[in-house]
Design a protein around this motif. Structure first.
Motif, PDB file in Angstrom:
ATOM      1  N   TRP A 133     -40.759 -28.922  -9.683  1.00 15.38           N
ATOM      2  CA  TRP A 133     -39.328 -28.892  -9.965  1.00 15.38           C
ATOM      3  C   TRP A 133     -39.080 -28.631 -11.438  1.00 15.38           C
ATOM      4  O   TRP A 133     -39.994 -28.664 -12.244  1.00 15.38           O
ATOM      5  CB  TRP A 133     -38.685 -30.225  -9.572  1.00 15.38           C
ATOM      6  N   SER A 134     -37.821 -28.415 -11.796  1.00 13.26           N
ATOM      7  CA  SER A 134     -37.460 -28.221 -13.193  1.00 13.26           C
ATOM      8  C   SER A 134     -37.470 -29.565 -13.909  1.00 13.26           C
ATOM      9  O   SER A 134     -37.365 -30.629 -13.277  1.00 13.26           O
ATOM     10  CB  SER A 134     -36.062 -27.602 -13.293  1.00 13.26           C
ATOM     11  N   GLN A 174     -34.818 -30.090 -21.587  1.00 16.31           N
ATOM     12  CA  GLN A 174     -35.169 -28.710 -21.257  1.00 16.31           C
ATOM     13  C   GLN A 174     -34.749 -27.766 -22.391  1.00 16.31           C
ATOM     14  O   GLN A 174     -35.514 -26.890 -22.800  1.00 16.31           O
ATOM     15  CB  GLN A 174     -34.485 -28.326 -19.943  1.00 16.31           C
ATOM     16  N   ASP A 183     -43.891 -26.576 -23.774  1.00 16.19           N
ATOM     17  CA  ASP A 183     -43.928 -26.817 -22.335  1.00 16.19           C
ATOM     18  C   ASP A 183     -44.883 -27.983 -22.103  1.00 16.19           C
ATOM     19  O   ASP A 183     -46.103 -27.846 -22.269  1.00 16.19           O
ATOM     20  CB  ASP A 183     -44.425 -25.577 -21.581  1.00 16.19           C
TER      21      ASP A 183
END
Length: 197
Positions: A133-134, A174, A183
């Motif tokens: 998922w994000s 994010q 990341d």
């Protein structure tokens, strides 16, 4: 030495930001509300309660395939102590809400050091790898669990701001991670403890 400096500076910045949010009186992170609930139930300081919750999250993340590194240990101990120190010395002031702007950068500095991550971030990383998922979606779910704890045991610190952060923190992270080209799922951490090792 550069990595260790990044870890300690990042941890201090994040602890300061968390304390600033608490002192703003406008609300706090859902995770902090969960820590405050545990503190209220057992007569602990917010930092000590945070240390216990960090350890629980680290054990769960380790079970899911991540590990415990120096960042995890330093955040659970030094970071928790620094939150109590900053809570004792910072004034109560609505402008302390600006702490929100520095916390993600403290987390980035800690994570980029490559010695593991905070309990909440390492758990998020484990779940990101498991479900794909994000960051925004995964962190919102994680924060909702702590919001529920906060509502049960620290309702006075759960405000509209806490609820907004519950669903907005993932997006904030994010954006921050994209700004600094970080990341968290791609960095190879040096773990002290890892499942199967």
């Amino acid at each position: 030495m550069k990595r260790l400096t990044s870890l300690l500076v990042g941890n201090t910045i994040a602890s300061l930001g968390i304390s600033m949010l608490i002192k703003s009186g406008l609300g706090c992170f859902a995770l902090t509300a969960g820590n405050m609930a545990l503190a209220n139930w057992f007569g602990l300081t917010v930092g000590t309660a945070g240390m216990i919750i960090e350890i629980i999250m680290l054990l769960l993340a380790t079970y899911l395939g991540e590990g415990i590194g120096w960042t995890s240990i330093i955040n659970a101990t030094y970071g928790s102590i620094m939150i109590d120190v900053f809570n004792a010395i910072l004034p109560a002031n609505p402008f302390m809400i600006l702490g929100l702007l520095i916390i993600p950068f403290g987390w980035v500095l800690m994570g980029r050091a490559g010695f593991g991550d905070t309990g909440s971030n390492i758990l998020m990383n484990a779940l990101l790898k498991k479900f794909g998922w994000s960051i925004s979606r995964m962190r919102s779910i994680q924060e909702f669990v702590f919001l529920s704890l906060g509502l049960l045991g620290a309702r006075d610190c759960v405000t509209w701001f806490t609820i907004a952060l519950t669903f907005g923190l993932g997006y904030l992270l994010q954006i921050c991670y994209k700004l600094v080209k970080y990341d968290p799922t791609e960095i190879t951490h040096s773990f002290i403890i890892k499942r199967g090792h």
